[in-house]
Motif scaffolding. Sequence first.
Motif, PDB file in Angstrom:
ATOM      1  N   GLN A 324       0.842  -1.210   0.000  1.00 25.86           N
ATOM      2  CA  GLN A 324       0.000   0.000   0.000  1.00 25.86           C
ATOM      3  C   GLN A 324       0.872   1.254   0.000  1.00 25.86           C
ATOM      4  OE1 GLN A 324      -3.104  -0.023   3.075  1.00 25.86           O
ATOM      5  NE2 GLN A 324      -3.132  -2.245   2.952  1.00 25.86           N
ATOM      6  N   ILE A 325       1.934   1.237   0.814  1.00 30.18           N
ATOM      7  CA  ILE A 325       2.816   2.415   0.879  1.00 30.18           C
ATOM      8  C   ILE A 325       3.521   2.610  -0.470  1.00 30.18           C
ATOM      9  CG2 ILE A 325       4.821   3.446   2.019  1.00 30.18           C
ATOM     10  CD1 ILE A 325       4.113   1.684   4.510  1.00 30.18           C
ATOM     11  N   ARG A 335      -3.420   8.268   4.647  1.00 22.46           N
ATOM     12  CA  ARG A 335      -4.725   8.947   4.645  1.00 22.46           C
ATOM     13  C   ARG A 335      -5.842   7.950   4.386  1.00 22.46           C
ATOM     14  NH1 ARG A 335      -4.349  14.636   4.364  1.00 22.46           N
ATOM     15  NH2 ARG A 335      -2.381  15.321   3.486  1.00 22.46           N
ATOM     16  N   ASP A 336      -5.576   6.963   3.503  1.00 19.56           N
ATOM     17  CA  ASP A 336      -6.613   6.001   3.100  1.00 19.56           C
ATOM     18  C   ASP A 336      -6.846   4.907   4.138  1.00 19.56           C
ATOM     19  OD1 ASP A 336      -6.845   7.343   0.768  1.00 19.56           O
ATOM     20  OD2 ASP A 336      -6.023   5.771  -0.537  1.00 19.56           O
ATOM     21  N   ASN A 337      -5.870   4.670   5.003  1.00 13.26           N
ATOM     22  CA  ASN A 337      -5.940   3.484   5.864  1.00 13.26           C
ATOM     23  C   ASN A 337      -5.584   3.880   7.299  1.00 13.26           C
ATOM     24  OD1 ASN A 337      -5.513   1.101   7.236  1.00 13.26           O
ATOM     25  ND2 ASN A 337      -4.598   0.054   5.483  1.00 13.26           N
ATOM     26  N   THR A 339      -5.663   2.192   9.951  1.00  8.56           N
ATOM     27  CA  THR A 339      -4.877   1.160  10.645  1.00  8.56           C
ATOM     28  C   THR A 339      -3.387   1.445  10.459  1.00  8.56           C
ATOM     29  OG1 THR A 339      -6.607  -0.469  10.364  1.00  8.56           O
ATOM     30  CG2 THR A 339      -4.388  -1.332  10.658  1.00  8.56           C
ATOM     31  N   LEU A 340      -3.014   1.714   9.213  1.00  9.05           N
ATOM     32  CA  LEU A 340      -1.608   2.029   8.907  1.00  9.05           C
ATOM     33  C   LEU A 340      -1.202   3.369   9.526  1.00  9.05           C
ATOM     34  CD1 LEU A 340       0.921   1.169   7.325  1.00  9.05           C
ATOM     35  CD2 LEU A 340       0.001   2.400   5.346  1.00  9.05           C
ATOM     36  N   ALA A 341      -2.129   4.323   9.517  1.00  5.59           N
ATOM     37  CA  ALA A 341      -1.827   5.661  10.064  1.00  5.59           C
ATOM     38  C   ALA A 341      -1.415   5.567  11.534  1.00  5.59           C
ATOM     39  CB  ALA A 341      -3.033   6.577   9.910  1.00  5.59           C
ATOM     40  N   LYS A 342      -1.990   4.600  12.258  1.00  2.00           N
ATOM     41  CA  LYS A 342      -1.630   4.454  13.681  1.00  2.00           C
ATOM     42  C   LYS A 342      -0.149   4.075  13.827  1.00  2.00           C
ATOM     43  CE  LYS A 342      -5.737   4.367  16.101  1.00  2.00           C
ATOM     44  NZ  LYS A 342      -6.623   3.229  15.982  1.00  2.00           N
ATOM     45  N   GLY A 343       0.432   3.540  12.772  1.00  2.00           N
ATOM     46  CA  GLY A 343       1.840   3.147  12.828  1.00  2.00           C
ATOM     47  C   GLY A 343       2.797   4.328  12.728  1.00  2.00           C
ATOM     48  N   VAL A 344       2.286   5.495  12.284  1.00  8.81           N
ATOM     49  CA  VAL A 344       3.191   6.635  12.075  1.00  8.81           C
ATOM     50  C   VAL A 344       3.603   7.202  13.434  1.00  8.81           C
ATOM     51  CG1 VAL A 344       3.480   8.888  11.002  1.00  8.81           C
ATOM     52  CG2 VAL A 344       2.056   7.147   9.878  1.00  8.81           C
ATOM     53  N   ASN A 345       4.856   7.017  13.784  1.00  8.62           N
ATOM     54  CA  ASN A 345       5.364   7.508  15.067  1.00  8.62           C
ATOM     55  C   ASN A 345       6.076   8.858  14.912  1.00  8.62           C
ATOM     56  OD1 ASN A 345       6.163   4.815  17.364  1.00  8.62           O
ATOM     57  ND2 ASN A 345       4.517   4.883  15.881  1.00  8.62           N
ATOM     58  N   VAL A 346       6.790   9.016  13.791  1.00 11.04           N
ATOM     59  CA  VAL A 346       7.517  10.269  13.539  1.00 11.04           C
ATOM     60  C   VAL A 346       7.343  10.615  12.063  1.00 11.04           C
ATOM     61  CG1 VAL A 346       9.787  11.385  13.485  1.00 11.04           C
ATOM     62  CG2 VAL A 346       9.279   9.734  15.299  1.00 11.04           C
ATOM     63  N   ALA A 359       6.127   9.156  26.838  1.00 11.15           N
ATOM     64  CA  ALA A 359       7.188   8.359  27.478  1.00 11.15           C
ATOM     65  C   ALA A 359       8.524   9.099  27.441  1.00 11.15           C
ATOM     66  CB  ALA A 359       7.320   7.006  26.783  1.00 11.15           C
ATOM     67  N   LEU A 360       8.735   9.878  26.377  1.00 11.72           N
ATOM     68  CA  LEU A 360      10.029  10.542  26.215  1.00 11.72           C
ATOM     69  C   LEU A 360       9.997  12.001  26.645  1.00 11.72           C
ATOM     70  CD1 LEU A 360      10.882   8.970  22.734  1.00 11.72           C
ATOM     71  CD2 LEU A 360      11.921   8.410  24.936  1.00 11.72           C
ATOM     72  N   ASN A 361       8.810  12.421  27.146  1.00  6.49           N
ATOM     73  CA  ASN A 361       8.650  13.808  27.579  1.00  6.49           C
ATOM     74  C   ASN A 361       8.978  14.792  26.450  1.00  6.49           C
ATOM     75  OD1 ASN A 361       7.832  15.513  29.504  1.00  6.49           O
ATOM     76  ND2 ASN A 361       9.777  15.604  30.619  1.00  6.49           N
ATOM     77  N   LEU A 362       8.458  14.505  25.271  1.00  7.85           N
ATOM     78  CA  LEU A 362       8.697  15.352  24.105  1.00  7.85           C
ATOM     79  C   LEU A 362       7.340  15.803  23.550  1.00  7.85           C
ATOM     80  CD1 LEU A 362      11.504  13.246  22.367  1.00  7.85           C
ATOM     81  CD2 LEU A 362      11.746  15.530  23.376  1.00  7.85           C
ATOM     82  N   PRO A 363       7.321  16.861  22.735  1.00  7.67           N
ATOM     83  CA  PRO A 363       6.029  17.351  22.235  1.00  7.67           C
ATOM     84  C   PRO A 363       5.352  16.344  21.308  1.00  7.67           C
ATOM     85  CG  PRO A 363       7.794  18.933  21.808  1.00  7.67           C
ATOM     86  CD  PRO A 363       8.449  17.690  22.319  1.00  7.67           C
ATOM     87  N   TYR A 364       4.020  16.292  21.446  1.00  5.82           N
ATOM     88  CA  TYR A 364       3.199  15.423  20.585  1.00  5.82           C
ATOM     89  C   TYR A 364       2.389  16.303  19.640  1.00  5.82           C
ATOM     90  CZ  TYR A 364      -1.188  13.003  19.446  1.00  5.82           C
ATOM     91  OH  TYR A 364      -2.288  12.497  18.794  1.00  5.82           O
ATOM     92  N   VAL A 365       2.351  15.927  18.370  1.00  2.82           N
ATOM     93  CA  VAL A 365       1.520  16.642  17.405  1.00  2.82           C
ATOM     94  C   VAL A 365       0.645  15.597  16.702  1.00  2.82           C
ATOM     95  CG1 VAL A 365       1.528  18.151  15.379  1.00  2.82           C
ATOM     96  CG2 VAL A 365       3.401  18.289  17.021  1.00  2.82           C
ATOM     97  N   PRO A 366      -0.696  15.744  16.769  1.00  2.41           N
ATOM     98  CA  PRO A 366      -1.540  14.744  16.106  1.00  2.41           C
ATOM     99  C   PRO A 366      -1.217  14.659  14.605  1.00  2.41           C
ATOM    100  CG  PRO A 366      -2.868  16.166  17.510  1.00  2.41           C
ATOM    101  CD  PRO A 366      -1.486  16.768  17.454  1.00  2.41           C
ATOM    102  N   LEU A 367      -1.289  13.453  14.081  1.00  4.62           N
ATOM    103  CA  LEU A 367      -0.930  13.217  12.676  1.00  4.62           C
ATOM    104  C   LEU A 367      -1.727  14.122  11.735  1.00  4.62           C
ATOM    105  CD1 LEU A 367       0.656  11.491  10.625  1.00  4.62           C
ATOM    106  CD2 LEU A 367      -1.175   9.796  10.749  1.00  4.62           C
ATOM    107  N   GLU A 368      -3.030  14.306  12.034  1.00  2.00           N
ATOM    108  CA  GLU A 368      -3.880  15.142  11.160  1.00  2.00           C
ATOM    109  C   GLU A 368      -3.299  16.553  11.028  1.00  2.00           C
ATOM    110  OE1 GLU A 368      -4.723  12.651  13.627  1.00  2.00           O
ATOM    111  OE2 GLU A 368      -6.008  14.181  14.550  1.00  2.00           O
ATOM    112  N   HIS A 369      -2.716  17.074  12.121  1.00  2.00           N
ATOM    113  CA  HIS A 369      -2.164  18.433  12.062  1.00  2.00           C
ATOM    114  C   HIS A 369      -0.934  18.494  11.171  1.00  2.00           C
ATOM    115  CE1 HIS A 369      -4.089  19.663  16.180  1.00  2.00           C
ATOM    116  NE2 HIS A 369      -4.901  18.991  15.405  1.00  2.00           N
ATOM    117  N   VAL A 370      -0.187  17.401  11.154  1.00  2.96           N
ATOM    118  CA  VAL A 370       1.044  17.403  10.347  1.00  2.96           C
ATOM    119  C   VAL A 370       0.693  17.240   8.869  1.00  2.96           C
ATOM    120  CG1 VAL A 370       3.264  16.269   9.971  1.00  2.96           C
ATOM    121  CG2 VAL A 370       2.314  16.383  12.264  1.00  2.96           C
TER     122      VAL A 370
END
Length: 372
Positions: A324-325, A335-337, A339-346, A359-370
């Motif tokens: 798919q990728i 965007r289409d899947n 399930t796969l989107a949940k895998g995006v960590n960075v 866990a790492l005390n670092l800023p989190y940005v929701p994937l939709e915003h990126v």
Amino acid sequence: MRVGIPKEIKNNENRVAITPAGVQALRLAGHEVYVETNAGVGSGFVDEDYLSVGANITDSAKEVWDKSDMIMKVKEPLPSEYQYFREGLILFTYLHLAPEPELTKALVDNGVVAIAYETVQLDNGSLPLLMPMSEVAGRMSIQIGAQFLEKPQGGKGILLGGVPGVHPAEVVIIGGGIVGTNAAKMAIGSGANVTIIDLNPDRLRYLDDIFHGRINTVMSNSYNIAQAVKKADLLVGAVLIPGARAPKLVSEEMVKTMSPGSVIVDVAIDQGGSIETIDRVTTHSEPTYVKHGVVHYAVANMPGAVARTSTLALTNVTVPYALQIANKGYEKAIRDNRTLAKGVNVIHGRITYEAVAKALNLPYVPLEHVLN
Ligand SMILES: NC(=O)C1=CN([C@@H]2O[C@H](COP(=O)(O)OP(=O)(O)OC[C@H]3O[C@@H](n4cnc5c(N)ncnc54)[C@H](O)[C@@H]3O)[C@@H](O)[C@H]2O)C=CC1
Ligand SMILES: CC(=O)C(=O)O
């Protein structure tokens, strides 16, 4: 797309991220595949097997990383591989970032699109790309535990199943998910007395049903864990909160109550470990150390030891997502899947998996915003 498969370099990591069947599927979809020479040997696949389905065999790891738009791996990159990171490179592999601040920083600083197998998640909460390796590690945890309970291996010298007239061993499993269930299957098969501890009452109900009352199910709280740990001959750590550091459920005081020669196998070590006395990750070369008289095993790539089985099981589930990728590009694929989107960590220099950021005390940005 150009897809690269480097040879794994972690201690005794014999798995490879793709089989010849996977290469064929990518080639039929019109993609180029670069496989580092001998990448598949530990899993029983030689270069000719890959060449025969249209892969390019490459001599150096650098060339594989540099030529590829997407790198598929099994384990997280080690520090010697961070030099290959670059803006927009797609990395599809196990990452377990919660206990890995340096790797996370390298991914963020270099703009890598890091999609972690272990957080790809279906709507029902299950983790399809973690599941097969959890099945493997869960089953292995009992055979490894049995081995280290033997006297010459430092154990107390008991057989899991006992024999007629002699009590079987007490096996305590904390976390009744995929690892825990598979550990229980093996432990019951060996004739041990098995207790599973979990936080989720529905999961305990389910386990009680499928094992037809042949296990003891216990609610997770520190009182019950202390009672169970004290009597355990073999303790298996198998908890998970997806993406997060594993909670430390077994304290040093609890470990001190175990009898000498007992064994702990902390499968959850890849997320930082769930036992307080596990203060280091061990390797297949030096898998154990003894603390308070108890044998501790904390190998973070257990399935690497049964690489043929594991590679086949892993690639059965990863290749459809890799396709798919490769077919759509990462942006459309995620965007289409969902399930796969949940895998995006960075992605684009941001951490988009909340539990990892926390866990790492670092800023989190929701994937939709990126992505917007
Ligand atoms: N060391 C290795 O080579 C490998 C390690 N693993 C790791 O094993 C761990 C377990 O994986 P799975 O079984 O697939 O996860 P899972 O999500 O199927 O199961 C985790 C279970 O832990 C339970 N849990 C969460 N918090 C708890 C608490 N406080 N007390 C008791 N139970 C609790 C959950 O309710 C769930 O049933 C993960 O960290 C995974 O990455 C998996 C494969 C290989
Ligand atoms: C899940 C994991 O960490 C492994 O298979 O090595």
